[in-house]
Design an enzyme around this catalytic site. Sequence first.
Site, PDB file in Angstrom:
ATOM      1  N   PRO A 196      -2.200  -6.190   4.450  1.00  0.00           N
ATOM      2  CA  PRO A 196      -1.214  -5.266   5.989  1.00  0.00           C
ATOM      3  C   PRO A 196      -1.983  -4.920   6.612  1.00  0.00           C
ATOM      4  CG  PRO A 196      -0.932  -3.672   3.734  1.00  0.00           C
ATOM      5  CD  PRO A 196      -1.563  -5.097   3.066  1.00  0.00           C
ATOM      6  N   LEU A 197      -3.572  -4.239   5.805  1.00  0.00           N
ATOM      7  CA  LEU A 197      -4.738  -3.632   7.275  1.00  0.00           C
ATOM      8  C   LEU A 197      -5.898  -4.264   7.048  1.00  0.00           C
ATOM      9  CD1 LEU A 197      -4.780  -0.661   5.469  1.00  0.00           C
ATOM     10  CD2 LEU A 197      -3.369  -0.997   7.065  1.00  0.00           C
TER      11      LEU A 197
ATOM     12  N   TYR B 189      -6.272 -10.813 -11.485  1.00  0.00           N
ATOM     13  CA  TYR B 189      -7.308  -9.384 -10.949  1.00  0.00           C
ATOM     14  C   TYR B 189      -8.283  -8.987 -11.989  1.00  0.00           C
ATOM     15  CZ  TYR B 189      -3.772  -9.881  -7.079  1.00  0.00           C
ATOM     16  OH  TYR B 189      -2.859 -10.490  -6.455  1.00  0.00           O
TER      17      TYR B 189
ATOM     18  N   GLY C  59      -7.359   0.337   9.314  1.00  0.00           N
ATOM     19  CA  GLY C  59      -7.010   1.325   8.431  1.00  0.00           C
ATOM     20  C   GLY C  59      -7.765   1.956   9.626  1.00  0.00           C
TER      21      GLY C  59
END
Length: 322
Positions: free
Chosen positions: A212-213, A53, A219
């Site tokens: 999750p969105l 990342y 969202g």
Amino acid sequence: MDYVNLGRSGLLVSPLCLGTMNFGPRTSEEDSFAIMDRAHELGLNFFDTANTYGGKRGEGVTERIIGRWFAQGGGRRERTVIATKLYGDMGDWPNERRLSALNIRRACDASLKRLQTDYIDVYQAHHVDRNTPFEEFWEAMEVLRQQGKILYVGSSNFAGWHLAKAQESAARRRFMGLVSEQSHYNLLTRAVEMEVLPACEDYGIGVIPWSPLAGGLLGGVLRKLDKGRSGADHMLQQLDKHRDKIEQYEKLCDELGEHPANVALAWLLKQRAVTAPIIGPRTMEQLQESLRALEIDLDDAALARLDEIFPGHRTAPEDYAW
């Protein structure tokens, strides 16, 4: 905050996991520090990252940001369950990627240095390595655990049969095996319900849903567009594909009086084997808003309506056989 066990382990984590992928590329170090401090104030103790990342190959930018935050002291490291991952390409040489014993050893030492800590709570394979046998994988992880460098082992993006192979291999070695699995799981993406979730439930592996969105589709994307806010090209393409479902979804959220993002998180928290969805706030406002999901109790009618809008999967083989 009601803490939950990570899978079958005794490790207690918050029911939402703070994802840090935006730290560095999209969120400044100063703002990242503020978000992590606020997460602790709100009771979130479970943070997820990865050695890749940060947007700069091989540099572990996000891990370094977290490490500098830990270095400020004040109990920051002690109050954090830190999960990081290895697998991705960290350099030009052949053994600077994947899950060989050599790369596991080197990658762990490098992450510890960047994170400025002497142990990792949950060390995760970011992907399955089809060229490395699980016997080698577990031997390397056992050594790290004996050295006190890691406490638990997790996986990410494993299929159900990968989880079974991993756990049976660990059992033969009398090793605890996996305690968590990060899977792509949300109302729009539910394939893991066929085999991954049942395998996790059976083996006591806690599921940590990522995205999750659905990349922002869940969202409140229509609300944002109505207010004149722009969306990324890939999101708009996906919106065109799923517009009917998203329209029905946002209408249901309006009826519930809740923000779509929080309903999506609340729904995940109702699913089998799920321990903690990963939230990836870019701003303090997004972090604060996410906590509302823990207060939403979706009733049977709401859950049934969500299944109508976003049809899921039955457990295999019933999903595809009588």
